[in-house]
Design a protein around this motif. Structure first.
Motif, mmCIF file in Angstrom:
data_model
loop_
_atom_site.group_PDB
_atom_site.id
_atom_site.type_symbol
_atom_site.label_atom_id
_atom_site.label_comp_id
_atom_site.label_asym_id
_atom_site.label_seq_id
_atom_site.Cartn_x
_atom_site.Cartn_y
_atom_site.Cartn_z
ATOM 1 N N GLY A 30 0.808 -1.215 0.000
ATOM 2 C CA GLY A 30 0.000 0.000 0.000
ATOM 3 C C GLY A 30 0.839 1.261 0.000
ATOM 4 N N GLY A 46 -3.365 2.726 -0.150
ATOM 5 C CA GLY A 46 -3.963 1.419 -0.359
ATOM 6 C C GLY A 46 -5.233 1.117 0.391
ATOM 7 N N TYR A 47 -5.649 1.988 1.329
ATOM 8 C CA TYR A 47 -6.875 1.710 2.074
ATOM 9 C C TYR A 47 -7.481 2.995 2.606
ATOM 10 C CZ TYR A 47 -3.986 2.190 6.320
ATOM 11 O OH TYR A 47 -3.158 2.660 7.314
ATOM 12 N N THR A 86 -8.372 0.077 -1.231
ATOM 13 C CA THR A 86 -8.566 0.813 -2.478
ATOM 14 C C THR A 86 -7.720 0.252 -3.607
ATOM 15 O OG1 THR A 86 -6.890 2.415 -1.803
ATOM 16 C CG2 THR A 86 -9.188 2.929 -1.264
ATOM 17 N N THR A 87 -6.905 -0.751 -3.293
ATOM 18 C CA THR A 87 -6.083 -1.444 -4.277
ATOM 19 C C THR A 87 -5.769 -2.823 -3.709
ATOM 20 O OG1 THR A 87 -4.091 -1.211 -5.670
ATOM 21 C CG2 THR A 87 -3.863 -0.656 -3.346
ATOM 22 N N LYS A 130 -9.042 -5.547 -3.695
ATOM 23 C CA LYS A 130 -9.543 -4.190 -3.875
ATOM 24 C C LYS A 130 -11.055 -4.143 -3.658
ATOM 25 C CE LYS A 130 -9.903 -0.449 -7.272
ATOM 26 N NZ LYS A 130 -9.549 0.002 -8.648
#
Length: 481
Positions: A30, A46-47, A86-87, A130
């Motif tokens: 992330g 990443g979050y 988010t990924t 994700k």
């Protein structure tokens, strides 16, 4: 010396699948930091955190009189944070400085982790997909740190004469709980604090319960606080000590919870009595109040070197004056609800709150905002010429470094930008702009570019070129007031 025992549950709920050869999740780290121009290590990629559940138990350190070192941890924590990936993630970071991490799980499964500076890097047993949610549980212990800001002020965990105080702007929250410590990631909170009976524990949001348990020499009281509107990590607070507590409501029924150190009670009474009046005035000028309660925390002078707009109830080191109370309450709209996306956008907090002071004075038989503007431009506002000169040290939209994000250009010159807008569009349109700005970005994040675009949209046909070029982004003192 005091010690602290804390149970802090950080759950990040991200239900994701692991990489499993061909067709599996192709996950990556992330990343540490979100690229903030002044605090590049703050936040994590990443979050997106949606909820923090923090449970703390505080106890004075009984080992001070011992000739042997204290072997018991001063803080013990179990935590819960809820977030969304988010990924695809094979690893992710939490901001967490100091204290010892004892164990860590993701979605109930043991995860490996490493530490470097303020970064706690977590590797879950399976990659995270994700869009899913994950739960991270961190068990840790130690003594929370006091962090020195780039400008030399103290934040993080501050010991006080009768307890402790947690303040987080800009990076101090990572001293007392692990998280995504950047204003761009806001979340709801549950904060539960257990203290020895006789002490109070005050935090953000609304007090859900207050329960005393135990008998004999060590009864405790547990305070459970809930913040249901999103809050940036730097606005989270815990104040532990002896307080006189006042619970009232405003005329429209908004709960008001005020906690004042007994030593500051007499000096604070008159100003704090104006809180409902100030709230009513600010709602009239700035629009509907964005949160479900208000109030204040007043500790002793010297417990911190500054007031802070901690969400729902601002913090004050000693009895505030009226202007400071107006300023910190105005932040509930501008800073707490509409939060800067990066620390470069700090003037959107401080310029607005400073201009609120000018407007209050104008409406209450003080100097008009124009008189205040003129005094600043002429260099007659401050008693010290160096302070007058400091207003022009850099443009409010681009502080020179992290050490200067709270300097005079961000406050006074930021307020001057707003006054220039007001003179350009007129009072009626100006109040439409500042109320609409608060409503449009309510509980969100915004940048300076978002604001300038919004102003231009709300005032078609008006030319703001000089204001943006000379007052917001220009170096030095503009040629014309």
């Amino acid at each position: 010396m005091r010690t602290l025992t804390v149970a802090l549950s950080l759950s990040l709920t991200l239900g994701l699948t692991a990489c499993s050869g061909s067709g599996g999740v192709h996950a990556a780290s992330g990343g540490a930091g979100v690229g903030d121009p002044y605090f590049p290590k703050s936040g994590n990629g990443g979050y997106d955190v949606t909820h923090y559940d923090l449970t703390l138990a505080y106890a004075p350190d009984a080992s001070d009189t011992s000739d042997t070192p204290d072997t018991a941890p001063s803080l013990t924590a179990t935590a819960t944070v809820t977030a969304r990936a988010t990924t695809p993630l094979s690893t992710f970071d939490l901001d967490f400085q100091g204290m010892k991490v004892n164990s860590l799980t993701v979605d109930g499964k043991k995860a490996s982790w490493t530490r470097s500076g303020q970064e706690l890097k977590v590797r879950p047993s399976a990659a995270l997909r994700k869009g899913g949610t994950f739960r991270t549980t961190v068990h840790y212990s130690g003594t929370p740190e006091t962090i020195t800001d780039p400008d030399g002020s103290d934040e993080g965990w501050l010991p006080t004469a009768d307890g402790a105080l947690a303040l987080g702007e800009p990076t101090g929250s990572m001293a007392w709980f692990p998280g995504n410590d950047h204003p761009s990631d806001k979340a709801t909170y549950d904060i539960t604090i257990t203290v020895p009976k006789g002490l109070q524990a005050v935090s953000n949001g609304e007090l859900r319960s207050e329960t005393t348990t135990g008998t004999g020499a060590a009864p405790t009281t547990t305070y459970s606080w809930h913040t249901r509107q999103p809050m940036a990590t730097y606005l989270a607070t815990v104040a532990i000590g002896h307080y006189d507590i006042t619970r009232t409501t405003t005329r429209n029924g908004l709960p008001v919870y005020v906690a004042v150190d007994p030593q500051e009670a007499a000096a604070s009474r008159k100003v704090l009595g104006k809180l409902p009046e100030i709230m009513e005035w600010e709602e009239y000028n700035f629009g509907p109040y964005p949160f479900s309660s208000t109030g204040a925390i007043v500790d002793r002078g010297g417990d911190a070197g500054y007031a802070l707009e901690t969400q729902n109830r601002p913090f004050f080191p000693g009895a505030p004056d009226t202007a400071t109370l107006v300023h910190e309450l105005a932040h509930q709209w501008y800073g707490d609800s509409v939060t800067p996306k990066t620390w470069r956008d700090m003037w959107l907090n401080e310029g607005f709150a400073t201009y609120a002071e000018w407007l209050w004075a104008e409406d209450h038989d003080g100097d008009t905002a124009q008189q205040t503007f003129d005094a600043l431009y002429k260099g007659t506002y401050f008693d010290d010429k160096a302070d007058d000169d400091a207003v022009w040290a850099f443009p409010p939209a681009t502080p020179t470094s992290a050490a200067h994000i709270s300097d005079s250009p961000v406050y006074e010159r930021g307020a001057m930008v707003l006054h220039k807008i007001r003179r350009t569009v007129g009072d009626a349109r100006f109040y439409d702009i500042i109320q609409g700005w608060a409503a449009t970005h309510r509980h969100g994040n915004a940048t300076t570019a978002d604001f300038t675009a919004y102003v231009e949209k709300m005032a078609p046909g008006k030319d703001f070129t000089e204001i943006w070029k000379d007052w917001l982004y220009g170096h030095g003192k503009p040629a014309r007031p």
